[in-house]
Motif scaffolding. Structure first.
Motif, PDB file in Angstrom:
ATOM      1  N   PRO A  79       0.813  -1.219   0.000  1.00 21.59           N
ATOM      2  CA  PRO A  79       0.000   0.000   0.000  1.00 21.59           C
ATOM      3  C   PRO A  79       0.846   1.269   0.000  1.00 21.59           C
ATOM      4  O   PRO A  79       0.441   2.286  -0.563  1.00 21.59           O
ATOM      5  N   ALA A  80       2.033   1.222   0.584  1.00 19.98           N
ATOM      6  CA  ALA A  80       2.911   2.385   0.542  1.00 19.98           C
ATOM      7  C   ALA A  80       3.390   2.641  -0.880  1.00 19.98           C
ATOM      8  O   ALA A  80       3.530   3.796  -1.295  1.00 19.98           O
ATOM      9  N   ALA A  81       3.619   1.580  -1.637  1.00 18.60           N
ATOM     10  CA  ALA A  81       4.009   1.741  -3.039  1.00 18.60           C
ATOM     11  C   ALA A  81       2.881   2.382  -3.839  1.00 18.60           C
ATOM     12  O   ALA A  81       3.127   3.220  -4.709  1.00 18.60           O
ATOM     13  N   VAL A  82       1.643   2.003  -3.559  1.00 16.30           N
ATOM     14  CA  VAL A  82       0.500   2.627  -4.233  1.00 16.30           C
ATOM     15  C   VAL A  82       0.469   4.114  -3.920  1.00 16.30           C
ATOM     16  O   VAL A  82       0.233   4.949  -4.802  1.00 16.30           O
ATOM     17  N   LEU A  83       0.741   4.477  -2.673  1.00 16.79           N
ATOM     18  CA  LEU A  83       0.754   5.900  -2.299  1.00 16.79           C
ATOM     19  C   LEU A  83       1.890   6.656  -2.975  1.00 16.79           C
ATOM     20  O   LEU A  83       1.701   7.765  -3.473  1.00 16.79           O
ATOM     21  N   LEU A  84       3.070   6.052  -2.989  1.00 18.20           N
ATOM     22  CA  LEU A  84       4.232   6.737  -3.566  1.00 18.20           C
ATOM     23  C   LEU A  84       4.099   6.889  -5.084  1.00 18.20           C
ATOM     24  O   LEU A  84       4.540   7.886  -5.646  1.00 18.20           O
ATOM     25  N   LEU A  85       3.517   5.893  -5.736  1.00 16.36           N
ATOM     26  CA  LEU A  85       3.352   5.969  -7.187  1.00 16.36           C
ATOM     27  C   LEU A  85       2.127   6.792  -7.584  1.00 16.36           C
ATOM     28  O   LEU A  85       1.991   7.174  -8.736  1.00 16.36           O
ATOM     29  N   GLY A  86       1.257   7.031  -6.629  1.00 17.15           N
ATOM     30  CA  GLY A  86       0.064   7.822  -6.903  1.00 17.15           C
ATOM     31  C   GLY A  86      -0.917   7.122  -7.809  1.00 17.15           C
ATOM     32  O   GLY A  86      -1.659   7.760  -8.553  1.00 17.15           O
ATOM     33  N   TRP A  87      -0.938   5.817  -7.778  1.00 21.28           N
ATOM     34  CA  TRP A  87      -1.809   5.049  -8.650  1.00 21.28           C
ATOM     35  C   TRP A  87      -3.175   4.909  -8.015  1.00 21.28           C
ATOM     36  O   TRP A  87      -3.235   4.713  -6.802  1.00 21.28           O
ATOM     37  N   PRO A  88      -4.263   4.969  -8.673  1.00 22.21           N
ATOM     38  CA  PRO A  88      -4.447   5.327 -10.070  1.00 22.21           C
ATOM     39  C   PRO A  88      -4.514   6.848 -10.220  1.00 22.21           C
ATOM     40  O   PRO A  88      -4.970   7.546  -9.322  1.00 22.21           O
TER      41      PRO A  88
END
Length: 90
Positions: A79-88
């Motif tokens: 979930p931190a990767a989703v936040l850092l990548l700003g996806w979607p």
């Protein structure tokens, strides 16, 4: 009897690791839920208490403080990767 350093490690894992896990999951859910943005933020904020509770319980149920830290950080990474990548992206 548990050593004081092990207890301190578990308490820090419960507090800091639990906060990181809760924050990451809450933020990722706010981005990923297919509802209007204010509703997604509200829902994810209410659901943020569940990972924190899990983290506190897991920190004291794990065999070692190091294992508790490892599991909490491994669970917080996606979930931190989703936040850092700003996806979607909107």
């Amino acid at each position: 009897m548990a050593r004081p350093i092990d207890i301190i490690g578990r308490v820090l894992a419960a507090l800091l690791g639990g906060y990181a896990l809760s924050y990451a999951i809450s933020g990722a859910l706010a981005l990923l839920l297919p509802v209007p943005r204010p509703d997604a933020v509200y829902i994810s904020g209410m659901l943020a208490y569940l990972p924190m509770t899990f983290a506190v319980l897991w920190a004291f149920a794990a065999r070692t403080a190091l294992r508790a830290w490892a599991w909490l950080l491994a669970l917080a990474a996606p979930p931190a990767a989703v936040l850092l990548l700003g996806w979607p992206r909107p």
